[in-house]
Design a protein around this motif. Sequence first.
Motif, PDB file in Angstrom:
ATOM      1  N   TYR A  88     -28.519  70.029 -33.197  1.00 37.11           N
ATOM      2  CA  TYR A  88     -28.121  68.700 -32.745  1.00 37.11           C
ATOM      3  C   TYR A  88     -26.616  68.661 -32.484  1.00 37.11           C
ATOM      4  N   LEU A  89     -25.832  69.244 -33.404  1.00 38.93           N
ATOM      5  CA  LEU A  89     -24.378  69.254 -33.220  1.00 38.93           C
ATOM      6  C   LEU A  89     -23.969  70.079 -31.994  1.00 38.93           C
ATOM      7  N   PHE A  90     -24.680  71.166 -31.717  1.00 36.15           N
ATOM      8  CA  PHE A  90     -24.413  71.922 -30.492  1.00 36.15           C
ATOM      9  C   PHE A  90     -24.572  71.009 -29.266  1.00 36.15           C
ATOM     10  N   THR A  91     -25.628  70.183 -29.274  1.00 35.70           N
ATOM     11  CA  THR A  91     -25.852  69.342 -28.091  1.00 35.70           C
ATOM     12  C   THR A  91     -24.783  68.250 -27.996  1.00 35.70           C
ATOM     13  N   VAL A  92     -24.340  67.716 -29.135  1.00 34.74           N
ATOM     14  CA  VAL A  92     -23.295  66.686 -29.084  1.00 34.74           C
ATOM     15  C   VAL A  92     -21.992  67.318 -28.594  1.00 34.74           C
ATOM     16  N   TYR A  93     -21.715  68.528 -29.077  1.00 32.76           N
ATOM     17  CA  TYR A  93     -20.536  69.269 -28.604  1.00 32.76           C
ATOM     18  C   TYR A  93     -20.589  69.447 -27.091  1.00 32.76           C
ATOM     19  N   PHE A  94     -21.730  69.895 -26.608  1.00 32.54           N
ATOM     20  CA  PHE A  94     -21.946  70.140 -25.188  1.00 32.54           C
ATOM     21  C   PHE A  94     -21.741  68.841 -24.401  1.00 32.54           C
ATOM     22  N   GLU A  95     -22.266  67.751 -24.932  1.00 34.67           N
ATOM     23  CA  GLU A  95     -22.141  66.452 -24.256  1.00 34.67           C
ATOM     24  C   GLU A  95     -20.665  66.039 -24.158  1.00 34.67           C
TER      25      GLU A  95
END
Lengths: 312, 312
Positions: free
Chosen positions: A106-113
């Motif tokens: 989930y944190l990877f996706t927030v980082y990516f966003e």
Amino acid sequence: MGKKVDQTTEYIHHVVNIKNEEIRVMIEDLTSGGKMLRPAFFLLFSELGPEKKPDSELIPLAASLELLHVATLIHDDVIDDSPLRRSKTTIHTRYGKRNAIYAGDYLFTVYFELASRYLPEQKYVVLNALSMKKILTGELDQMLINYNVNATTKMYLTEVSGKTAELFSLSTMMGAVVSGGDQKLVNLAKNIGHDIGMSFQIIDDVLDFGNSKDTGKPNFEDLRNGVYSLPYILGLQAKDAELIEILSRNDLTNEEITNAAQIVVDKGYLAKAKEIALTYSNHALRRINKLPNKESRTILTKVVKKLMNRVD
Amino acid sequence: MGKKVDQTTEYIHHVVNIKNEEIRVMIEDLTSGGKMLRPAFFLLFSELGPEKKPDSELIPLAASLELLHVATLIHDDVIDDSPLRRSKTTIHTRYGKRNAIYAGDYLFTVYFELASRYLPEQKYVVLNALSMKKILTGELDQMLINYNVNATTKMYLTEVSGKTAELFSLSTMMGAVVSGGDQKLVNLAKNIGHDIGMSFQIIDDVLDFGNSKDTGKPNFEDLRNGVYSLPYILGLQAKDAELIEILSRNDLTNEEITNAAQIVVDKGYLAKAKEIALTYSNHALRRINKLPNKESRTILTKVVKKLMNRVD
């Protein structure tokens, strides 16, 4: 600076709005009370170039770097599978493996966003992706070093360049980028971040042997978890027969671990590692002196010296 | 079309160049011989708009979608922690958990790299990040449904909108985007992808009960793993006392699982699920008829009908 770092922590808690209560609390825990070094370096370097970006863009980018750090930390922890690290229960032991894997993803996706939304140009988003890949590759390289008596300093430095230094380097470089710095400033920032990261990791390795300000007994967690940190590797590289003999055994006892660590101290491998850490710090300090902005330069010098002092 | 899908598989094997042999082989295994549905839908929709992008841009983007799919599949598998799925050993059983977590993370970064490098505008990279977040959130939602006798159809449809339909929707939508489609075409593509994804997942749920072309006995893997798929949820939603009574027990025996499945068949919940799947497929087919390009329209209609036929 301190105020912006606090705002970054607040922003992280605001942006991690996830229905799953357990995972939300876990992420909030892991992003509270940390040193927030990567956001701090990013914010410092964001003041060096000619442009001044608003906090509404800087804070999300500072947050993204911490989120990427925490994400890799969480997954590493599941992968290492040790119940304790630096004498504290590890993340996956406290929160469960399932939650830990999801929280990291989930944190990877927030980082990516955040990276794709707030970076000024698409090419910098690509740079972020490549950094993330280097960090991952560094962690994979670590698997080649753990429990490997043939590990070399070169293998170690490559691993740490990815695993630790890359994210420091990305943080300082992106700071210079968002401030509209020219190629020279961006490169300088990148190199400073790299040197700080290398030094930071090696100092961490050294601290595993305990330090003079520490009242507790050292635990040699690295060796206990099969992690061959730089002090051990310097012994292996020097073909130290005594050290190699112990490390070649399986399932080391507490006594064997203490003996191995004692060899590393007595034969000067620990001192040599400390020296290498300080060399990186000094490189960083010399480069920091070339930075344009006086105030950031003063703060950066202080921060780097404080990091160095941990092993003094 | 078939040729481009093969090129996409080749490209994936080329782009996953990782030193760690075990993980490289694992990823190559998992990206060989698959249906490659998401790249195929992307490529089909990339022919609908006025612009024709070169294969050197289309193939990496098609690959990125499959890589994101495989990454989530790998991590799901570790999280579910079941040794078998659809009677085959699961990924983490075959390759080890540690490798599975790293492989998933690594594929996320390659996905991120390809998306940020090849998408025509930064705003589409943000859209990809948001999609990835929805997929993750859908998977977290699944944890609220598993082993939950109060799960509702609404909860299920929300979960599947994220977990499965979002990536189909992203694939068709990005296809329309790279072909320079207008907002109307992009929205149409998005909706078609969503409906196909919903239908695809529900058909998968239905197939877990075995189908007429299948010679082996059904295993009811979903229920065995605590996954409440749509047929069961329709029974729970209808307050079926007999079904609720069985599902409320812990550690179901084989007999209990067969009994629960039999109830779902006998009382028409399975047939109702099939009907819902076909409703989504028919929605998709009606929208496909509005697409401009005749050839892609014909192929798409065939593909959707083939997917529907799996439960006929």
